[in-house]
Design an enzyme around this catalytic site. Structure first.
Site, PDB file in Angstrom:
ATOM      1  N   ASP A   7       0.862  -1.168   0.000  1.00  0.00           N
ATOM      2  CA  ASP A   7       0.000   0.000   0.000  1.00  0.00           C
ATOM      3  C   ASP A   7       0.908   1.231   0.000  1.00  0.00           C
ATOM      4  O   ASP A   7       2.134   1.101  -0.154  1.00  0.00           O
ATOM      5  CB  ASP A   7      -0.989  -0.020   1.173  1.00  0.00           C
ATOM      6  CG  ASP A   7      -0.345   0.234   2.525  1.00  0.00           C
ATOM      7  OD1 ASP A   7       0.900   0.352   2.619  1.00  0.00           O
ATOM      8  OD2 ASP A   7      -1.090   0.317   3.527  1.00  0.00           O
ATOM      9  N   HIS A   8       0.325   2.391   0.177  1.00  0.00           N
ATOM     10  CA  HIS A   8       1.103   3.631   0.146  1.00  0.00           C
ATOM     11  C   HIS A   8       2.191   3.674   1.223  1.00  0.00           C
ATOM     12  O   HIS A   8       3.253   4.236   1.006  1.00  0.00           O
ATOM     13  CB  HIS A   8       0.170   4.840   0.279  1.00  0.00           C
ATOM     14  CG  HIS A   8      -0.714   4.766   1.479  1.00  0.00           C
ATOM     15  ND1 HIS A   8      -1.830   3.955   1.531  1.00  0.00           N
ATOM     16  CD2 HIS A   8      -0.638   5.378   2.690  1.00  0.00           C
ATOM     17  CE1 HIS A   8      -2.409   4.072   2.712  1.00  0.00           C
ATOM     18  NE2 HIS A   8      -1.708   4.923   3.433  1.00  0.00           N
ATOM     19  N   CYS A  64       3.195  -2.944   4.005  1.00  0.00           N
ATOM     20  CA  CYS A  64       2.339  -1.804   4.336  1.00  0.00           C
ATOM     21  C   CYS A  64       3.089  -0.996   5.390  1.00  0.00           C
ATOM     22  O   CYS A  64       4.287  -1.217   5.596  1.00  0.00           O
ATOM     23  CB  CYS A  64       0.948  -2.235   4.796  1.00  0.00           C
ATOM     24  SG  CYS A  64       0.851  -3.092   6.379  1.00  0.00           S
ATOM     25  N   THR A  66       3.076  -1.000   8.721  1.00  0.00           N
ATOM     26  CA  THR A  66       3.639  -1.836   9.787  1.00  0.00           C
ATOM     27  C   THR A  66       3.835  -3.283   9.352  1.00  0.00           C
ATOM     28  O   THR A  66       4.543  -4.028  10.015  1.00  0.00           O
ATOM     29  CB  THR A  66       2.722  -1.856  11.020  1.00  0.00           C
ATOM     30  OG1 THR A  66       1.469  -2.443  10.649  1.00  0.00           O
ATOM     31  CG2 THR A  66       2.525  -0.464  11.604  1.00  0.00           C
ATOM     32  N   GLY A  67       3.179  -3.703   8.304  1.00  0.00           N
ATOM     33  CA  GLY A  67       3.191  -5.103   7.884  1.00  0.00           C
ATOM     34  C   GLY A  67       2.088  -5.916   8.529  1.00  0.00           C
ATOM     35  O   GLY A  67       1.800  -7.030   8.105  1.00  0.00           O
ATOM     36  N   ILE A  68       1.440  -5.358   9.531  1.00  0.00           N
ATOM     37  CA  ILE A  68       0.422  -6.101  10.285  1.00  0.00           C
ATOM     38  C   ILE A  68      -0.844  -6.293   9.459  1.00  0.00           C
ATOM     39  O   ILE A  68      -1.290  -7.417   9.236  1.00  0.00           O
ATOM     40  CB  ILE A  68       0.093  -5.389  11.614  1.00  0.00           C
ATOM     41  CG1 ILE A  68       1.331  -5.354  12.516  1.00  0.00           C
ATOM     42  CG2 ILE A  68      -1.057  -6.102  12.332  1.00  0.00           C
ATOM     43  CD1 ILE A  68       1.180  -4.438  13.720  1.00  0.00           C
ATOM     44  N   GLY A  69      -1.441  -5.209   9.013  1.00  0.00           N
ATOM     45  CA  GLY A  69      -2.714  -5.301   8.293  1.00  0.00           C
ATOM     46  C   GLY A  69      -2.616  -6.122   7.028  1.00  0.00           C
ATOM     47  O   GLY A  69      -3.472  -6.977   6.750  1.00  0.00           O
ATOM     48  N   HIS A  97      10.451 -23.575   9.492  1.00  0.00           N
ATOM     49  CA  HIS A  97       9.442 -24.248  10.307  1.00  0.00           C
ATOM     50  C   HIS A  97       8.028 -24.145   9.763  1.00  0.00           C
ATOM     51  O   HIS A  97       7.230 -25.061   9.964  1.00  0.00           O
ATOM     52  CB  HIS A  97       9.454 -23.688  11.733  1.00  0.00           C
ATOM     53  CG  HIS A  97      10.709 -23.993  12.472  1.00  0.00           C
ATOM     54  ND1 HIS A  97      10.888 -23.622  13.784  1.00  0.00           N
ATOM     55  CD2 HIS A  97      11.858 -24.617  12.097  1.00  0.00           C
ATOM     56  CE1 HIS A  97      12.084 -24.013  14.192  1.00  0.00           C
ATOM     57  NE2 HIS A  97      12.697 -24.615  13.178  1.00  0.00           N
ATOM     58  N   HIS A 133       7.172 -30.340  11.553  1.00  0.00           N
ATOM     59  CA  HIS A 133       6.773 -29.089  10.910  1.00  0.00           C
ATOM     60  C   HIS A 133       5.704 -29.344   9.854  1.00  0.00           C
ATOM     61  O   HIS A 133       4.758 -28.556   9.724  1.00  0.00           O
ATOM     62  CB  HIS A 133       7.979 -28.384  10.291  1.00  0.00           C
ATOM     63  CG  HIS A 133       9.028 -28.033  11.301  1.00  0.00           C
ATOM     64  ND1 HIS A 133       8.762 -27.313  12.440  1.00  0.00           N
ATOM     65  CD2 HIS A 133      10.352 -28.316  11.346  1.00  0.00           C
ATOM     66  CE1 HIS A 133       9.861 -27.165  13.141  1.00  0.00           C
ATOM     67  NE2 HIS A 133      10.850 -27.767  12.501  1.00  0.00           N
TER      68      HIS A 133
END
Length: 142
Positions: A7-8, A64, A66-69, A97, A133
């Site tokens: 994203d932006h 993005c 934070t990378g979270i969304g 893993h 794994h």
């Protein structure tokens, strides 16, 4: 083939990743976004995730703010294991893993030098194929 999306908030870091991929002759397809104007990250997460589950691309990189969304959105697609990584150790272990098929990063969290090292680690670490794994991945997929 590596699928890229952002994203932006991740656009500038994506440009650094693209430079790394080009320098190392790693084929990629850019699914956007194409600038700093505000956009909705789920759209780009879905495009990259669909490219992977369809077999068009082998792995993906999503960025993005934070990378979270963007990682949450990608993980909604069946067959995707997106991992948010902020260092090389996380990138290595998620491949070893979890056989993660998407790397997520935060453009406002990780600097360009570290990001390129994380990408390199993610792309060059193979899944361990250990039974424990594989069993855990099967449990996630169920």
């Amino acid at each position: 083939m590596i699928a890229l999306g952002c994203d932006h908030g991740g656009y500038e870091l994506k440009q650094e990743v693209i430079a790394y991929l080009k320098e190392n002759d790693i084929p990629f397809k850019d699914y956007g976004c194409d600038g700093l104007q505000s956009v909705d990250y789920p759209e780009y997460a879905r495009k990259v995730a669909n490219a992977i589950v369809s077999g068009e691309c082998e792995k993906g990189i999503l960025i993005c703010g934070t990378g979270i969304g963007i990682s949450i959105a990608a993980n909604k697609v069946k067959g995707i294991r997106a991992a948010l990584c902020t260092d090389c150790y996380m990138a290595e272990l998620t491949r070893l893993h979890n056989d993660a098929n998407i790397l997520a990063m935060g453009g406002r969290v990780v600097g360009p030098g570290l990001a390129v090292k994380i990408v390199d680690t993610f792309l060059h670490t193979e899944f361990s194929n250990e039974e424990r794994h594989m069993r855990r991945i099967e449990m996630i997929e169920e």
